[in-house]
Design a protein around this motif. Structure first.
Motif, PDB file in Angstrom:
ATOM      1  N   PHE A   7      -5.534   8.041   8.309  1.00  0.00           N
ATOM      2  CA  PHE A   7      -4.219   7.954   7.662  1.00  0.00           C
ATOM      3  C   PHE A   7      -4.330   8.253   6.167  1.00  0.00           C
ATOM      4  O   PHE A   7      -3.482   8.944   5.596  1.00  0.00           O
ATOM      5  N   LEU A   8      -5.368   7.737   5.546  1.00  0.00           N
ATOM      6  CA  LEU A   8      -5.528   7.971   4.103  1.00  0.00           C
ATOM      7  C   LEU A   8      -5.728   9.457   3.788  1.00  0.00           C
ATOM      8  O   LEU A   8      -5.348   9.923   2.717  1.00  0.00           O
ATOM      9  N   LYS A   9      -6.254  10.208   4.745  1.00  0.00           N
ATOM     10  CA  LYS A   9      -6.423  11.659   4.526  1.00  0.00           C
ATOM     11  C   LYS A   9      -5.087  12.385   4.501  1.00  0.00           C
ATOM     12  O   LYS A   9      -4.940  13.428   3.866  1.00  0.00           O
ATOM     13  N   ILE A  10      -4.099  11.859   5.223  1.00  0.00           N
ATOM     14  CA  ILE A  10      -2.803  12.555   5.311  1.00  0.00           C
ATOM     15  C   ILE A  10      -1.678  11.811   4.586  1.00  0.00           C
ATOM     16  O   ILE A  10      -0.542  12.296   4.560  1.00  0.00           O
ATOM     17  N   ALA A  11      -1.973  10.640   4.013  1.00  0.00           N
ATOM     18  CA  ALA A  11      -0.919   9.836   3.360  1.00  0.00           C
ATOM     19  C   ALA A  11      -0.193  10.669   2.293  1.00  0.00           C
ATOM     20  O   ALA A  11      -0.843  11.252   1.422  1.00  0.00           O
ATOM     21  N   PRO A  12       1.143  10.720   2.359  1.00  0.00           N
ATOM     22  CA  PRO A  12       1.886  11.592   1.446  1.00  0.00           C
ATOM     23  C   PRO A  12       2.072  11.026   0.038  1.00  0.00           C
ATOM     24  O   PRO A  12       2.588  11.720  -0.832  1.00  0.00           O
ATOM     25  N   TRP A  13       1.678   9.772  -0.191  1.00  0.00           N
ATOM     26  CA  TRP A  13       1.892   9.156  -1.505  1.00  0.00           C
ATOM     27  C   TRP A  13       0.658   8.353  -1.895  1.00  0.00           C
ATOM     28  O   TRP A  13      -0.157   8.008  -1.050  1.00  0.00           O
ATOM     29  N   PRO A  14       0.545   8.002  -3.179  1.00  0.00           N
ATOM     30  CA  PRO A  14      -0.571   7.135  -3.601  1.00  0.00           C
ATOM     31  C   PRO A  14      -0.423   5.749  -2.965  1.00  0.00           C
ATOM     32  O   PRO A  14       0.685   5.205  -2.895  1.00  0.00           O
ATOM     33  N   LEU A  15      -1.524   5.203  -2.510  1.00  0.00           N
ATOM     34  CA  LEU A  15      -1.546   3.877  -1.893  1.00  0.00           C
ATOM     35  C   LEU A  15      -2.666   3.050  -2.518  1.00  0.00           C
ATOM     36  O   LEU A  15      -3.711   3.575  -2.874  1.00  0.00           O
ATOM     37  N   GLU A  16      -2.401   1.747  -2.625  1.00  0.00           N
ATOM     38  CA  GLU A  16      -3.419   0.830  -3.161  1.00  0.00           C
ATOM     39  C   GLU A  16      -3.705  -0.217  -2.091  1.00  0.00           C
ATOM     40  O   GLU A  16      -2.774  -0.827  -1.554  1.00  0.00           O
ATOM     41  N   PRO A  17      -4.982  -0.448  -1.741  1.00  0.00           N
ATOM     42  CA  PRO A  17      -5.275  -1.395  -0.653  1.00  0.00           C
ATOM     43  C   PRO A  17      -4.776  -2.814  -0.950  1.00  0.00           C
ATOM     44  O   PRO A  17      -4.856  -3.291  -2.076  1.00  0.00           O
ATOM     45  N   VAL A  18      -4.240  -3.459   0.097  1.00  0.00           N
ATOM     46  CA  VAL A  18      -3.990  -4.907   0.051  1.00  0.00           C
ATOM     47  C   VAL A  18      -5.344  -5.548   0.348  1.00  0.00           C
ATOM     48  O   VAL A  18      -5.872  -5.396   1.453  1.00  0.00           O
ATOM     49  N   PRO A  19      -5.961  -6.247  -0.615  1.00  0.00           N
ATOM     50  CA  PRO A  19      -7.386  -6.597  -0.480  1.00  0.00           C
ATOM     51  C   PRO A  19      -7.737  -7.529   0.665  1.00  0.00           C
ATOM     52  O   PRO A  19      -8.890  -7.560   1.081  1.00  0.00           O
ATOM     53  N   TRP A  20      -6.782  -8.270   1.204  1.00  0.00           N
ATOM     54  CA  TRP A  20      -7.132  -9.200   2.286  1.00  0.00           C
ATOM     55  C   TRP A  20      -6.668  -8.703   3.666  1.00  0.00           C
ATOM     56  O   TRP A  20      -6.817  -9.390   4.661  1.00  0.00           O
ATOM     57  N   ILE A  21      -6.102  -7.464   3.718  1.00  0.00           N
ATOM     58  CA  ILE A  21      -5.630  -6.891   4.987  1.00  0.00           C
ATOM     59  C   ILE A  21      -6.274  -5.509   5.149  1.00  0.00           C
ATOM     60  O   ILE A  21      -5.989  -4.599   4.362  1.00  0.00           O
ATOM     61  N   HIS A  22      -7.093  -5.329   6.174  1.00  0.00           N
ATOM     62  CA  HIS A  22      -7.889  -4.088   6.268  1.00  0.00           C
ATOM     63  C   HIS A  22      -7.032  -2.846   6.434  1.00  0.00           C
ATOM     64  O   HIS A  22      -7.421  -1.747   6.025  1.00  0.00           O
ATOM     65  N   ASN A  23      -5.841  -2.976   7.035  1.00  0.00           N
ATOM     66  CA  ASN A  23      -4.976  -1.812   7.245  1.00  0.00           C
ATOM     67  C   ASN A  23      -3.673  -1.909   6.449  1.00  0.00           C
ATOM     68  O   ASN A  23      -2.685  -1.258   6.776  1.00  0.00           O
ATOM     69  N   GLY A  24      -3.676  -2.725   5.379  1.00  0.00           N
ATOM     70  CA  GLY A  24      -2.484  -2.915   4.552  1.00  0.00           C
ATOM     71  C   GLY A  24      -2.614  -2.227   3.199  1.00  0.00           C
ATOM     72  O   GLY A  24      -3.695  -2.201   2.608  1.00  0.00           O
ATOM     73  N   PHE A  25      -1.490  -1.701   2.706  1.00  0.00           N
ATOM     74  CA  PHE A  25      -1.488  -0.983   1.430  1.00  0.00           C
ATOM     75  C   PHE A  25      -0.201  -1.265   0.661  1.00  0.00           C
ATOM     76  O   PHE A  25       0.863  -1.456   1.249  1.00  0.00           O
ATOM     77  N   TYR A  26      -0.324  -1.280  -0.666  1.00  0.00           N
ATOM     78  CA  TYR A  26       0.847  -1.328  -1.541  1.00  0.00           C
ATOM     79  C   TYR A  26       1.321   0.104  -1.797  1.00  0.00           C
ATOM     80  O   TYR A  26       0.509   1.038  -1.850  1.00  0.00           O
ATOM     81  N   TYR A  27       2.638   0.250  -1.964  1.00  0.00           N
ATOM     82  CA  TYR A  27       3.174   1.545  -2.397  1.00  0.00           C
ATOM     83  C   TYR A  27       4.273   1.300  -3.430  1.00  0.00           C
ATOM     84  O   TYR A  27       4.767   0.174  -3.577  1.00  0.00           O
ATOM     85  N   ASP A  28       4.638   2.335  -4.119  1.00  0.00           N
ATOM     86  CA  ASP A  28       5.651   2.236  -5.174  1.00  0.00           C
ATOM     87  C   ASP A  28       7.052   2.322  -4.565  1.00  0.00           C
ATOM     88  O   ASP A  28       7.619   3.404  -4.425  1.00  0.00           O
TER      89      ASP A  28
END
Length: 460
Positions: free
Chosen positions: A46-67
């Motif tokens: 998913f990170l290879k195709i993600a259309p926007w910048p993402l920042e990992p949620v540090p306690w969730i392995h598949n979670g990310f912050y977005y703007d």
């Protein structure tokens, strides 16, 4: 932000010297989260195709912050392909910390709109059964859509009082998640309307409901099974005191350690009558300590895990399936057990294994809706399209993201696919974007009749 005085006083007592840091966080922006659907795509892919910048949620392995102030992931074709769910980061924690394993029977008691249920279903990987319940039938419809979008077929979607479920599922489930209705104190920053709702129905009102739900759930959990209780509130009555009540009513339960994170705060035994030190193993999430809204979690086990023989699939009798269904299944590279096919009127469902009798209970869906039999033909469903992987189906039209036909398909338009098919090709095609299914279309004379579900179509 104007907080109720009673609430302010309670938080001062609860937080002591941290109270000012807590109130200061109301001036900070809220956090937007996205959780990758690992049933369809790995986090790495998913990170290879993600259309926007993402920042990992540090306690969730598949979670990310977005703007969330500048992008709208819900308006992207990958959302329509079910590659992720939009969820507040703290709210990702309960389903992440319930240790679901393939083959488990799992219950999400208060499941709508599906943020936790979709993750539980992804963890099951198409095995076992996920029972997802919500008392509100209108909210349960949204839950059904989200589970179908995620491609989860081994489902039982219920709309019942939890108390009614007890007689149908005594000691049936291996894992239960209760994201309990609560006073919502942890969401005041994110949703200001929650303050008014709190003034109408506060912790005392909700704690009675929560005590009822946890004791009902306890009866549906098998010995050795795990229960995760969570709220999005700070109130001791709804958190540690509810767990204290469960332990009094069902002493065989014990509180388990959860995978930690530096921002987590320990539970507070001091706010209970028993002062049980085990309550420290519960987890509190405060928005001034980490990048997420307020939450409480407790993971419990019911008695000792009993060794049980491997649960063998129930061997039903092979059914003779209608010819048109058999013909369609010939296009799918997956083995279906005909004994689990359930034909109800025109509709065909593929049922999870080992369900009890459900007569007299309100449900929206049992199993995977495969499609409908109509006048000597079979029409596959949107749910089946989302449940398939591209490589499992033999007639595929895979469009790159930048192809304008992706948006046309999502809007329900007929597509000209002359450049992608041969003149004599016909029948049902699985439409994909970058290899991930969106739905079906029917090919006639090199034109694709759009079969994307009308209620799901893109509204710009």
């Amino acid at each position: 932000m104007n907080l109720p005085k009673v609430f302010e006083e309670k938080m001062k007592d609860l937080l002591g010297s941290e109270y000012e840091a807590y109130t200061a966080c109301y001036d900070e922006p809220r956090h937007y989260g996205l959780r990758v659907n690992t049933a369809k795509i790995s986090v790495e892919d998913f990170l290879k195709i993600a259309p926007w910048p993402l920042e990992p949620v540090p306690w969730i392995h598949n979670g990310f912050y977005y703007d969330g102030d500048n992008i709208q992931p819900s308006k992207h074709p990958y959302y329509f392909a079910g590659l992720y769910y939009l969820q507040e980061p703290s709210a990702m924690t309960p389903a992440d910390r319930l240790p679901v394993e393939p083959g488990d029977r799992v219950l999400d008691v208060c499941a709508a709109p599906g943020g936790k249920a979709t993750e539980l279903g992804a963890k099951l990987g198409g095995t076992g059964v996920l029972a997802a319940n919500d008392l509100s039938s209108s909210r349960a419809k949204g839950l059904l859509k989200n589970l179908e979008l995620f491609g989860i077929g081994n489902v039982l979607i219920l709309s019942e009082e939890p108390g009614k479920l007890v007689s149908y599922f005594p000691e049936y489930f291996d894992k239960i998640l209760i994201d309990a209705p609560c006073s919502g104190e942890g969401m005041f920053r994110k949703e200001k309307k929650m303050v008014k709702a709190w003034e109408e129905h506060g912790p005392e009102f909700f704690s009675k409901i929560q005590r009822s739900i946890v004791t009902q759930a306890a009866q549906m959990l098998r010995p050795g099974g795990m229960l995760l209780y969570s709220t999005c509130t700070f109130s001791p009555e709804e958190n540690e005191q509810t767990i204290e009540y469960l332990l009094q009513e069902y002493p065989e339960f014990k509180i388990c350690e959860m995978e930690g994170y530096e921002g987590f705060a320990d539970g507070m035994p001091q706010v209970t009558e028993s002062k049980n030190p085990e309550l420290e193993k519960t987890v509190r999430i405060f928005p001034h300590r980490m990048k997420g809204e307020g939450h409480f979690l407790a993971l419990l086990q019911k008695g000792e895990k009993q060794e049980e023989g491997k649960r063998l699939p129930e061997s039903g009798k092979n059914k003779k399936l209608p010819e048109e269904l058999e013909e369609f299944l010939g296009h799918i590279d997956r083995k279906f057990d005909s004994s689990r096919m359930d034909l109800r009127g025109e509709k065909v469902y593929y049922m999870p294994e080992g369900l009890p009798r459900l007569r007299g209970i309100r449900f929206l869906r049992t199993g995977l809706l495969m499609g409908e039999l109509k006048k000597n033909r079979f029409e596959p469903s949107q749910a089946l399209a989302m449940n398939l992987k591209k490589e499992e189906y033999d007639q595929v039209i895979d469009l790159p993201l930048e192809d304008e036909r992706v948006m046309k398909y999502l809007k329900g338009e007929t597509l000209d696919v002359e450049d992608l098919v041969k003149p004599k090709d016909k029948g049902w095609y699985l439409i994909c974007v970058d290899g991930y299914p969106l739905g079906f279309g029917k090919l006639v004379n090199q034109m694709l009749k759009n079969k994307y579900l009308p209620g799901w179509r893109w509204n710009s």
